[in-house]
Design an enzyme around this catalytic site. Sequence first.
Site, PDB file in Angstrom:
ATOM      1  N   GLU A  77      60.602  49.356  41.279  1.00 15.69           N
ATOM      2  CA  GLU A  77      60.638  48.395  42.379  1.00 15.69           C
ATOM      3  C   GLU A  77      60.259  49.056  43.703  1.00 15.69           C
ATOM      4  OE1 GLU A  77      61.688  44.682  44.415  1.00 15.69           O
ATOM      5  OE2 GLU A  77      60.911  45.274  42.466  1.00 15.69           O
TER       6      GLU A  77
ATOM      7  N   THR B 228      49.528  33.084  46.452  1.00 11.61           N
ATOM      8  CA  THR B 228      50.262  34.329  46.217  1.00 11.61           C
ATOM      9  C   THR B 228      51.151  34.258  44.987  1.00 11.61           C
ATOM     10  OG1 THR B 228      51.484  36.083  47.373  1.00 11.61           O
ATOM     11  CG2 THR B 228      52.291  33.811  47.637  1.00 11.61           C
TER      12      THR B 228
END
Length: 521
Positions: free
Chosen positions: A386, A512
């Site tokens: 992440e 997106t």
Amino acid sequence: MTRFTSLALGAAFLSSLTYALPSNTPLNTPRYNNVKNNCGPPPSYGTPHAISRAQAVVDVFKTSWDGYYTYAFPSDELEPVNNTASNSRNGWGASAVDALSTALLMGETETVNQILEHIPTIDWSQTSDEVSLFETTIRYLGGMLSGYDLLSGPLSHLADDPANVDALLAQAINLANNLSYAFETPSGVPWNNLDFATRGNDGSENGLATVGTLILEWVRLADLSGNETYRSLVHKAENYLIAPSPASSEPFPGLLGTNINVTTGLFTDAKGGWVGGSDSFYEYLIKMYIYNPRYELLRDRWIAAADSTIKYLTSHPVSRPDLTFVAAYDGTTLRLRSQHLACFDGGNFILGGQVLGIEKYINYGLALVEGCHDTYTSTATGIGPEQFAWDPTSVPANQSGFFNTSGFYITDPSYDLRPEVIESFYYAYRATSDPKYQDWAWEAFVAINATTRVGSGYSAITNVNAPDGGDFSNFQESFWFAEVLKYSYLIQAPEAEWQVSKYGKNEWVFNTEAHPVRVSH
């Protein structure tokens, strides 16, 4: 040129894009045939090997959908470990709406019609939870507009009931009408976090990405509905981003701070980068130019941001100078850290380079793709973390060996079923036709499938550098359907009109959340 004059010119330009259409009058949307580029032969896509991989992705989509539909539908998400449901997106069925465009591109007729039966039943005014203008726009509004474009165009044969196609646009209008009070601020910069019950909000600041990632969906809605209010709302907000104030909030040309005062429209910091909180603002600058070439001002702002990124933010880890990363910044001070979220940047540079015909952007994007690929191949699971960093002065003692080999160290080892690395592989492949990017996407997909599969679906995990991925977070994100599975499929799938063109002339542009919308004609 004074700050005031710059803003006025920006406002005048965006205002000039408002077309004189009657309010609330839907436009006629023609049925489209496949579009062929006239720029030479297309790349050779759809080999038997790639087609078998594409089918494997479809099979994973089916498994994920079956688990969600059995145990969680019409809630927002599946909790696959214990076969329960979650509602993190207001209980309107986020996974269903997010899955629609992917099911359409895969030709999954049964799933498509299950979703189409659900969408007309949603009451957007009813939720007890805070509503995110940004998340609701990119997932729900974007998902319905994409479904409408596809089903009123090349994939009309997949809908059992044409009335459900019409309902997609009607429900998009209903949703936008419920959201629109967010723009009722002194500046026109909207609030993001909304309380529908009281028409309230959570404060006086919003962010660069959450303001700057509305324009594609709301302008598309204006074009389809004929209601110019939707366009004018997002144009007014966008003006504060293309002509930012104070000057200190733009530490490098085209690169802005993150937080904006909703009352004044002024930026309150100069921190940012191609990371979460800022990322999709830059993404949409070039995508709006693809959607409608009259958005030349946004194109120019993308070029400014891209050039500054190359000049000021490019970073090569001391232990792996062959890798290229983009640093974050606080003012003009660089922060040598990044995120999985930021790994869309390679794909965005490649797309911009293709559309503008500028090779340096494509080459830079390909270098960024290489760096993000390394974050996958370096971990025990073959999945990138992440968050990661490469500041040699802050390497944790227990990761010094890892840093010396990989060029980065892990600051957050989780994986939340994110798509950005595979997304950039997709753009790299569409630009180059190099099958290594198909292989990289397949290797990532196999690693994700092997590590996150659990119970009735797929779950976020806690540690990509543990051989088994650590623990399951028991959460299957809606963008698993919209993005990870779509990009994993499209990179292997045969040529189609919605595929990104190698030659920079696109008939569709992906929001997106990876929902394809038809470009303006």
